[in-house]
Design a protein around this motif. Structure first.
Motif, PDB file in Angstrom:
ATOM      1  N   GLU A 123      -0.238   6.760  -3.553  1.00 53.13           N
ATOM      2  CA  GLU A 123      -1.006   6.103  -4.613  1.00 53.13           C
ATOM      3  C   GLU A 123      -0.386   6.501  -5.945  1.00 53.13           C
ATOM      4  O   GLU A 123      -0.245   7.682  -6.234  1.00 53.13           O
ATOM      5  N   LYS A 149       0.818  -1.216   0.000  1.00 46.51           N
ATOM      6  CA  LYS A 149       0.000   0.000   0.000  1.00 46.51           C
ATOM      7  C   LYS A 149       0.853   1.269   0.000  1.00 46.51           C
ATOM      8  O   LYS A 149       0.314   2.367  -0.066  1.00 46.51           O
ATOM      9  N   HIS A 194       0.730   7.809   2.833  1.00 43.61           N
ATOM     10  CA  HIS A 194       0.258   6.796   1.908  1.00 43.61           C
ATOM     11  C   HIS A 194       0.495   7.328   0.505  1.00 43.61           C
ATOM     12  O   HIS A 194       0.189   8.487   0.220  1.00 43.61           O
TER      13      HIS A 194
END
Length: 150
Positions: free
Chosen positions: A106, A80, A104
């Protein structure tokens, strides 16, 4: 009024999101050369860079003042691209009972979205939410981007 809070900040970067994740996870000590006006040094006090349980000590500028923070890496999820750290000592804990920082990443083709999550509990109702600290970490993110797209 609740003393617990959560701030979420997101920023798109042009450099590879994997590069950001790798720097923040395994090479935070390089940030002083990428973001000198914000981060003076990051030293490891225990463990190894980029591992759960490692303890890092940060010297940085925040709100125009020199500050310090000691953190423990609580979670790393490579799939992730998520890292969660807990502040265990330092200037942030003068105002907050607890302070967690999660990143995080992405990545979707050319799109690289970095999400910063600050979770905290204030010591009292007069303590402001850490908006200026969020500004600091978003600024460091832009500095990492600028360094890698030179």
């Amino acid at each position: 009024m609740s003393l617990k809070g959560k701030l979420v900040g997101q920023i798109n970067i042009k450099c590879d999101g994997d590069v950001f994740h790798e720097v923040y996870r395994g090479r935070p000590h390089h940030l002083s050369s990428m973001s000198l006006d914000k981060v003076q040094s990051v030293d490891i006090h225990e463990g190894e860079w980029g591992t759960v349980g490692s303890i890092n000590f940060w010297n940085f500028f925040h709100d125009g003042k020199k500050k310090v923070a000691k953190e423990i890496v609580e979670e790393i999820d490579e799939e992730k691209k998520l890292i969660k750290k807990k502040i265990i000592e330092g200037d942030l804990l003068e105002d907050y009972k607890s302070f967690y920082i999660t990143t995080h990443v992405e990545t979707k083709g050319e799109d690289n979205l970095i999400t910063w999550i600050l979770e905290y509990e204030k010591k009292n109702a007069n303590v402001p939410d850490p908006h200026t600290f969020m500004g600091l970490v978003l600024g460091v993110t832009k500095d990492i981007e600028a360094y890698h797209i030179k």
